[in-house]
Enzyme design. Structure first.
Site, PDB file in Angstrom:
ATOM      1  CB  ALA A 124      33.680  37.640  42.480  1.00 27.98           C
ATOM      2  N   GLY A 183      34.866  46.981  38.992  1.00 32.77           N
ATOM      3  CA  GLY A 183      35.937  47.414  39.325  1.00 32.77           C
ATOM      4  C   GLY A 183      37.148  46.778  38.824  1.00 32.77           C
ATOM      5  CB  SER A 207      39.874  43.715  43.176  1.00 34.28           C
ATOM      6  OG  SER A 207      39.169  44.768  42.592  1.00 34.28           O
ATOM      7  CG  HIS A 240      35.128  41.192  41.543  1.00 37.18           C
ATOM      8  ND1 HIS A 240      36.310  41.695  42.067  1.00 37.18           N
ATOM      9  CD2 HIS A 240      35.414  40.249  40.536  1.00 37.18           C
ATOM     10  CE1 HIS A 240      37.567  40.832  41.791  1.00 37.18           C
ATOM     11  NE2 HIS A 240      36.884  40.195  40.679  1.00 37.18           N
ATOM     12  CG  HIS A 297      30.100  50.296  49.701  1.00 35.67           C
ATOM     13  ND1 HIS A 297      30.617  50.489  51.203  1.00 35.67           N
ATOM     14  CD2 HIS A 297      30.944  51.394  49.015  1.00 35.67           C
ATOM     15  CE1 HIS A 297      31.423  51.469  51.294  1.00 35.67           C
ATOM     16  NE2 HIS A 297      31.545  51.947  49.976  1.00 35.67           N
TER      17      HIS A 297
END
Length: 585
Positions: free
Chosen positions: A555, A402, A443, A399, A217
């Site tokens: 984040a 997403g 998240s 982040h 990733h």
């Protein structure tokens, strides 16, 4: 870079649509992913695998006779939601129980565990196997923390073959665990990967250098070195893997499946040059290579890199590995398959949610809930790139993307619910489901839990009040901390959620209105987000690279502080100004 796409936000869905259209012989579309389009043996164990999109052939390419029964497909580099996993599992279930297989990433663990719990509550025997083959992601003493990369294939293949052979659930799980214990992988990368619509890669490697131990990733590796020759790279990979032979085994006389995996941009010809030396080194060590695999098996969009996996066989594992299979990306031997009939092919399609009855007071409050979500959407959109930059310091940099996917889906679901006459609680509940489904990842799971907790506390019978909202936020905190196991000080969104919840509850109990209490608590949230800059991450993908994040706020903590301040502005009737990360961190 990814050049061919329409709307970046639609890429994963359009990719799945095209994959099913071109591979209908093997798969059918179900809500949340794909399932076999062929008949499976009744009362046999079903293997459902999954993870984020962007890794083809993993995971959809491994669905077919002799391999997986279904694949839950999350958004790009984001784990599928619990609902997606549940939907695919229901579509794939043959009556003998469901084994869930996935790589060991925090978001996947959260979502697949939630789906497992839901299936078990319905009386379905459901188990899980989290693959942990990447030796660079944690030391041997903490092997349970290691992530899964190309070793997914070995675990999935033998577990599926065992299920196909009629093994019981206990026996299939035992085979999967043994395969996982005997699989080791190690990878390197030369360049980063660029997601659709992005103008720069998630990470970069200096020109002429190679990242060692890079995750699929974009997680930073354990170090860098000059780019070696093909032979030198083979020697590095084999040396590190042979330094950790599974317990009770020795190299001399061992039978091993070697898998040299391309991560997206390294050409097959280059892989063959590297494998030439890998084969020599294995032979020199007294190892017999069984059924070598060289090619793209778990990719990362256009990342230039490769990984080597060694799967240490015993007689049973070898028989299962060599058993016939017929999937879009992995075929061996001959299998007989019978297509499902037309009615079965359409099972598992998405259905519109039912809107429960609500009081007029709750319906009247529903637009305010939508306005608060709209404010959250605006602040995420304004800060998506900076959230990604912060996340990339020690994580994978997605982040912001997403959060953007999640809040856009939540707002769309909430708007539809308001239009259909939903109460305030249902609006938040449907927004929660949409956020978790579309965002995926850790998240996505946590924000879905948070919105649902507040929605359930508010309900649909009365106009939402400060006490109900504060109670919902407190329940969100409890649920997230219990499920995610994070605590204050771990450098996660919990470092903001916990003090925010406590300040909100204290202000409400002191007689403050919701607007006043939320405003005071938002200030605490901003201060708490800024304070995470002084913490080292103890959870998630950033944990192995903790020192890199020192001096930078988390984040997830920053995005939560941004959102609660944006919601306060909505409650106060002030929606004119934009909020930026710089004001909270």
């Amino acid at each position: 870079m990814t050049r061919l796409y329409n709307e970046p936000s639609a890429f994963a869905d359009e990719m799945i649509e095209g994959f099913v259209a071109s591979h209908g012989r093997w798969v059918r579309r179900v809500s949340g992913g794909v399932a076999r389009s062929t008949r499976s043996t009744p009362d046999s164990v079903a293997l459902v695998i999954g993870g984020g999109s962007g890794h083809y052939p993993a995971f959809a390419g491994l669905v077919g006779q002799g391999l997986a029964h279904g694949a839950a497909m999350g958004n790009l580099f984001a784990s599928p939601s619990a609902q997606q996993v549940y939907n695919v599992a229901k579509a794939a279930d043959n009556g003998g129980g469901v084994l869930l297989g996935y790589g060991n990433y925090a978001g996947d663990v959260l979502h697949f565990t939630q789906a497992q719990d839901k299936l078990r509550a319905e009386g379905i025997d459901c188990r899980s196997i989290a693959v942990t083959d990447d030796i660079s992601s944690a030391p041997l003493a903490e092997r349970h923390k290691r992530r899964g990369i190309a070793g997914d294939l070995t675990v999935f293949k033998v577990a599926a073959a065992a299920a196909e052979a009629g093994y019981s659930m206990d026996a299939v799980v035992g085979i999967a665990e043994r395969a996982n214990d005997r699989t080791r992988s190690f990878g390197v990368a030369f360049t980063g990967c660029t997601l659709p619509g992005a103008d720069h890669p998630l990470f970069s490697v200096p020109e002429g250098r190679m990242a060692v131990g890079m995750g699929i990733h974009g997680e930073p590796g354990i170090g860098e070195t000059d780019i070696p020759t093909a032979d030198e790279l083979a020697e590095l990979l084999v040396k590190d893997l042979l330094a950790e032979i599974p317990d009770g085994l020795s190299a001399h006389g061992a039978r091993v499946v070697p898998i040299l995996n391309g991560l997206g941009s390294v050409k097959y010809e280059e892989l063959f040059v590297v494998y030439r030396r890998v084969a020599q080194l294995l032979s020199e060590a007294g190892i017999e290579a069984v059924d070598p695999q060289v090619g793209e098996l778990v990719t990362s969009f256009d990342m230039a890199g490769t990984s080597l996996t060694l799967f240490w066989l015993d007689s049973e594992l070898e028989e299962l590995w060599l058993a016939p299979a017929d999937a879009p990306a992995f075929r061996r031997g001959a299998v007989s398959a019978q297509a499902l009939d037309a009615e079965q092919l359409t099972m598992g399609a998405e259905q519109q949610s039912v809107i429960p009855d609500a009081s007029e007071e709750s319906k009247t409050a529903a637009p305010m809930v939508l306005a608060a979500l709209d404010a959250a959407k605006a602040v995420v959109d304004a800060n998506v790139e900076e959230l990604g930059r912060i996340d990339a310091i020690a994580g994978d940099g997605d982040h912001g993307i997403g959060m953007e996917r999640g809040i856009h889906a939540a707002v769309a679901a909430a708007a539809e619910a308001v239009e259909r006459g939903a109460g305030a609680g249902t609006v938040l509940n449907l927004a929660a489901d949409a956020w978790a489904d579309k965002a995926g990842g850790t998240s996505g799971a946590l924000w879905g839990m948070a919105l649902r907790a507040v929605g359930q506390s508010m309900g649909d019978s009365e106009r939402p009040n400060a006490a109900a909202v504060a109670a919902g936020v407190a329940e969100a905190k409890r649920s997230i901390m219990d499920f995610g196991k994070a605590r204050v000080g771990d450098k996660t969104l919990v470092d903001v959620l916990a003090p925010f919840s406590e300040a909100l509850t204290a202000a409400v109990q002191g007689g403050a209105s919701l607007r006043e209490a939320w405003g005071a608590a938002a200030t605490v949230a901003e201060q708490s987000a800024e304070a995470t800059a002084n913490l080292l991450p103890l959870m998630g993908r950033a944990r192995p690279h903790a020192e890199k994040s020192l001096g930078t706020p988390d984040a997830g903590a920053v995005s939560m502080a941004l959102i609660v301040r944006a919601i306060h502005n909505t409650l106060a009737g002030n929606t004119a100004g934009k909020i930026s990360v710089k004001e909270t961190a």
